[in-house]
Enzyme design. Sequence first.
Site, mmCIF file in Angstrom:
data_model
loop_
_atom_site.group_PDB
_atom_site.id
_atom_site.type_symbol
_atom_site.label_atom_id
_atom_site.label_comp_id
_atom_site.label_asym_id
_atom_site.label_seq_id
_atom_site.Cartn_x
_atom_site.Cartn_y
_atom_site.Cartn_z
ATOM 1 N N TYR A 299 0.867 -1.184 0.000
ATOM 2 C CA TYR A 299 0.000 0.000 0.000
ATOM 3 C C TYR A 299 0.895 1.223 0.000
ATOM 4 C CZ TYR A 299 -3.647 -3.366 1.075
ATOM 5 O OH TYR A 299 -4.504 -4.427 1.027
HETATM 6 C C1 LIG Z 1 -7.522 -2.332 -6.254
HETATM 7 C C2 LIG Z 1 -6.299 -2.803 -5.511
HETATM 8 C C3 LIG Z 1 -6.420 -3.888 -4.635
HETATM 9 C C4 LIG Z 1 -5.305 -4.358 -3.940
HETATM 10 N N1 LIG Z 1 -5.456 -5.408 -3.059
HETATM 11 C C5 LIG Z 1 -4.362 -5.868 -2.392
HETATM 12 C C6 LIG Z 1 -4.466 -6.966 -1.486
HETATM 13 O O1 LIG Z 1 -5.550 -7.516 -1.274
HETATM 14 N N2 LIG Z 1 -3.337 -7.395 -0.865
HETATM 15 C C7 LIG Z 1 -2.116 -6.812 -1.092
HETATM 16 O O2 LIG Z 1 -1.120 -7.269 -0.556
HETATM 17 N N3 LIG Z 1 -1.997 -5.757 -1.935
HETATM 18 C C8 LIG Z 1 -3.085 -5.284 -2.577
HETATM 19 N N4 LIG Z 1 -2.947 -4.230 -3.420
HETATM 20 C C9 LIG Z 1 -1.608 -3.654 -3.630
HETATM 21 C C10 LIG Z 1 -0.899 -4.425 -4.722
HETATM 22 O O3 LIG Z 1 -0.577 -5.711 -4.278
HETATM 23 C C11 LIG Z 1 0.391 -3.703 -5.072
HETATM 24 O O4 LIG Z 1 0.080 -2.420 -5.610
HETATM 25 C C12 LIG Z 1 1.201 -4.507 -6.072
HETATM 26 O O5 LIG Z 1 2.516 -3.991 -6.114
HETATM 27 C C13 LIG Z 1 0.585 -4.493 -7.443
HETATM 28 O O6 LIG Z 1 1.261 -5.358 -8.296
HETATM 29 P P1 LIG Z 1 1.102 -5.132 -9.871
HETATM 30 O O7 LIG Z 1 2.004 -6.072 -10.546
HETATM 31 O O8 LIG Z 1 -0.335 -5.123 -10.228
HETATM 32 O O9 LIG Z 1 1.596 -3.640 -9.966
HETATM 33 P P2 LIG Z 1 2.694 -2.848 -10.836
HETATM 34 O O10 LIG Z 1 2.185 -1.439 -10.776
HETATM 35 O O11 LIG Z 1 2.886 -3.453 -12.152
HETATM 36 O O12 LIG Z 1 3.997 -3.013 -9.995
HETATM 37 C C14 LIG Z 1 4.093 -2.648 -8.636
HETATM 38 C C15 LIG Z 1 5.562 -2.526 -8.230
HETATM 39 O O13 LIG Z 1 6.234 -3.757 -8.461
HETATM 40 C C16 LIG Z 1 7.251 -3.597 -9.445
HETATM 41 N N5 LIG Z 1 7.181 -4.735 -10.352
HETATM 42 C C17 LIG Z 1 6.117 -5.122 -11.100
HETATM 43 N N6 LIG Z 1 6.405 -6.202 -11.817
HETATM 44 C C18 LIG Z 1 7.685 -6.526 -11.541
HETATM 45 C C19 LIG Z 1 8.546 -7.556 -12.006
HETATM 46 N N7 LIG Z 1 8.145 -8.448 -12.907
HETATM 47 N N8 LIG Z 1 9.813 -7.598 -11.535
HETATM 48 C C20 LIG Z 1 10.232 -6.665 -10.625
HETATM 49 N N9 LIG Z 1 9.456 -5.674 -10.163
HETATM 50 C C21 LIG Z 1 8.180 -5.605 -10.599
HETATM 51 C C22 LIG Z 1 6.906 -2.304 -10.146
HETATM 52 O O14 LIG Z 1 8.034 -1.723 -10.740
HETATM 53 C C23 LIG Z 1 6.332 -1.488 -9.020
HETATM 54 O O15 LIG Z 1 7.363 -0.970 -8.209
HETATM 55 C C24 LIG Z 1 -4.048 -3.723 -4.122
HETATM 56 C C25 LIG Z 1 -3.932 -2.634 -4.977
HETATM 57 C C26 LIG Z 1 -5.040 -2.167 -5.663
HETATM 58 C C27 LIG Z 1 -4.897 -0.983 -6.564
#
Ligand SMILES: Cc1cc2nc3c(=O)[nH]c(=O)nc-3n(C[C@H](O)[C@H](O)[C@H](O)COP(=O)(O)OP(=O)(O)OC[C@H]3O[C@@H](n4cnc5c(N)ncnc54)[C@H](O)[C@@H]3O)c2cc1C
Length: 475
Positions: A415
């Site tokens: 978060y």
């Molecule tokens: C609607 C919503 C619901 C959520 N619910 C939860 C929940 O229930 N539990 C929880 O723990 N979190 C929750 N989150 C937070 C979420 O887990 C984090 O925002 C997470 O980082 C998102 O991962 P992403 O791959 O979708 O995001 P991205 O925006 O793609 O990446 C997030 C971060 O990780 C890095 N990253 C992404 N992919 C890679 C990769 N392949 N290698 C290295 N680094 C990488 C990115 O550079 C960035 O710093 C929620 C967020 C939202 C918006």
Amino acid sequence: MIVDVICAGLNNIYTAKDNSFLTILHTLTYNHRFSAPTAPKPLAIVVARNESHVQGTILCAKEHGIQIRIRSGGHDCEGLSYVSDVPFIILDMFPFDSVLVDIVNQSAWVQSGATLGALYYNIAKHTNLHGFPAGVCPNVGAGGHFSGGGYGNLMRKHGLSVDNIIDAKLVDANGRIHDRKSMGEDLFWAIRGGGGASFGVILSWKIRLVPVTPRVTVFRVKRDIENGATDVVNTTNSSNKTVEVTFIGMFLGQTEGLMSLLNHSFPELGLVQSDCNEIPWINSTLYWYNYPIGSPIETLVNAPKGPEQYYFKTMSDYVKMPIPKESLESIWDLMIKVERVRMEWNPYGGKMHEIPPSETPFPHRSGNLFMIEYLTSWGEDGVIANNVYLNISRFFYEYMAPYVSHAPREAFLNYRDVNIGANYPSNETRVEIAQSYGTKYFGGNLERLVYVKSKVDPVTSSDMNRVYHLCSINY
Ligand SMILES: Cc1cc2nc3c(=O)[nH]c(=O)nc-3n(C[C@H](O)[C@H](O)[C@H](O)COP(=O)(O)OP(=O)(O)OC[C@H]3O[C@@H](n4cnc5c(N)ncnc54)[C@H](O)[C@@H]3O)c2cc1C
Ligand SMILES: *[C@@H]1O[C@H](CO)[C@@H](O)[C@H](O)[C@H]1NC(C)=O
Ligand SMILES: *[C@@H]1O[C@H](CO)[C@@H](O)[C@H](O)[C@H]1NC(C)=O
Ligand SMILES: *[C@@H]1O[C@H](CO)[C@@H](O)[C@H](O)[C@H]1NC(C)=O
Ligand SMILES: *[C@@H]1O[C@H](CO)[C@@H](O)[C@H](O)[C@H]1NC(C)=O
Ligand SMILES: *[C@@H]1O[C@H](CO)[C@@H](O)[C@H](O)[C@H]1NC(C)=O
Ligand SMILES: *[C@@H]1O[C@H](CO)[C@@H](O)[C@H](O)[C@H]1NC(C)=O
Ligand SMILES: *[C@@H]1O[C@H](CO)[C@@H](O)[C@H](O)[C@H]1NC(C)=O
Ligand SMILES: *[C@@H]1O[C@H](CO)[C@@H](O)[C@H](O)[C@H]1NC(C)=O
Ligand SMILES: *[C@@H]1O[C@H](CO)[C@@H](O)[C@H](O)[C@H]1NC(C)=O
């Protein structure tokens, strides 16, 4: 643009002169705060369709001193996977979306661009006796979610996502591909909760599936002030506005077992049999996301990407002492006053208390009663709306200080809140801010993370903010 010249060897590069540039950019910009026309734009977007594209992007960016923002599901709360304050390119991992379940070995390889919904769906194609502990939103990507901890409703029984990761494939800062064995235990430790993007590009994760009962019991009961919510979590209403409290629960077992447990441990809730539904675990993943009972599980992979214009700010807190009843009342009063802030309280216990804080970079284990997630969201465009709602969320967060952890005031990396390191408005240096972040997110694990970072992706001391910030590979 220089980028498509210098990175000419790569396919799948999109720059501002391509018609599809903005479409590709915005497909996965989930937080509208960072997709406004004024938001910083990448020099280019590389859509990774092959490991060699990832390697090529890293080498190219390194050679030319351009920062990479790695994006998997695009759900980063502060948009850090698709905005930056220095020249950058986006490495889009969404095509890496396979989930290979090995039911004999109760494991699966999950590529970083796979969504949580796709993961759950693919597990269910093989078995109704296994699940995986991860978050609620089906469109969150495994790449960011797992590397930030992975927090969800199975955690009291099975811990976080990171507690169930057994191997990973990663491309390091030199473009080399590793598995757990070749990356070594330090790096493998770091990417399980330390934020993946600080250490490399994760291609895929090998996870251990966890056992679930053939049916789980779920309930969602609402209490408002007039229905005794206050005695369950006591409150007042200053106007006709009220605070509604929803208790959502899942029990790995049947209704009877749940009822008898709650009769002893939580009679105040007044749960009755008719509140309970016994459904397969896979269906419960949709129930938690507010879909009605009976929804087809295909929704997990076809869920809409989110509201068209959704601006939000999240924050988090850890609560170690019960909040006095009178204080709860004043908190509800403030909620009524500011209107926009929603809280989610996630109870601790069980497995979360058994895992030592240094086992993974995620330090928030025993000693916590519950975690609070704050969510302030709005639909109005513009700087004025932004400032109004960001101020409200900050105001609420400051108000909560006496009731939550302090020194440090802990926070959950997933978060992400770029303001927690700083006073508001801030005039600290970036290094000071970054050190402060690190301690809040990682506690005593920060030192080891900095050590790993300096080993796998050395930076100069003049750029220490990147080391402490632990947020993007330093090119
Ligand atoms: C609607 C919503 C619901 C959520 N619910 C939860 C929940 O229930 N539990 C929880 O723990 N979190 C929750 N989150 C937070 C979420 O887990 C984090 O925002 C997470 O980082 C998102 O991962 P992403 O791959 O979708 O995001 P991205 O925006 O793609 O990446 C997030 C971060 O990780 C890095 N990253 C992404 N992919 C890679 C990769 N392949 N290698 C290295 N680094 C990488 C990115 O550079 C960035 O710093 C929620 C967020 C939202 C918006
Ligand atoms: C990825 O690239 C490698 C090396 O160029 C090639 O051998 C392989 O077939 C490619 N894989 C896919 C899925 O395109
Ligand atoms: C399952 O695990 C066993 C023991 O670790 C291993 O020998 C075997 O190759 C695995 N099977 C598959 C399909 O990976
Ligand atoms: C809340 O609790 C306080 C003291 O504990 C009590 O005086 C008050 O009547 C309660 N309010 C409601 C709405 O039950
Ligand atoms: C509260 O609700 C009542 C009845 O619904 C209405 O008459 C009254 O004007 C409302 N008061 C305020 C302050 O909104
Ligand atoms: C709170 O408001 C409701 C109407 O919304 C009213 O029925 C109730 O009596 C009020 N309670 C208190 C404690 O003021
Ligand atoms: C729980 O308590 C209620 C009310 O006291 C009672 O009716 C019910 O039978 C109990 N259920 C179980 C499973 O103990
Ligand atoms: C569970 O999902 C299946 C498959 O989509 C669906 O047919 C069924 O109605 C769902 N059951 C419940 C209880 O939600
Ligand atoms: C910030 O929000 C609080 C609570 O709504 C309000 O009292 C305060 O005046 C606001 N400050 C600014 C600068 O808008
Ligand atoms: C800015 O820094 C100065 C000097 O360190 C300090 O006195 C002042 O309070 C700071 N202001 C803010 C808003 O943090």
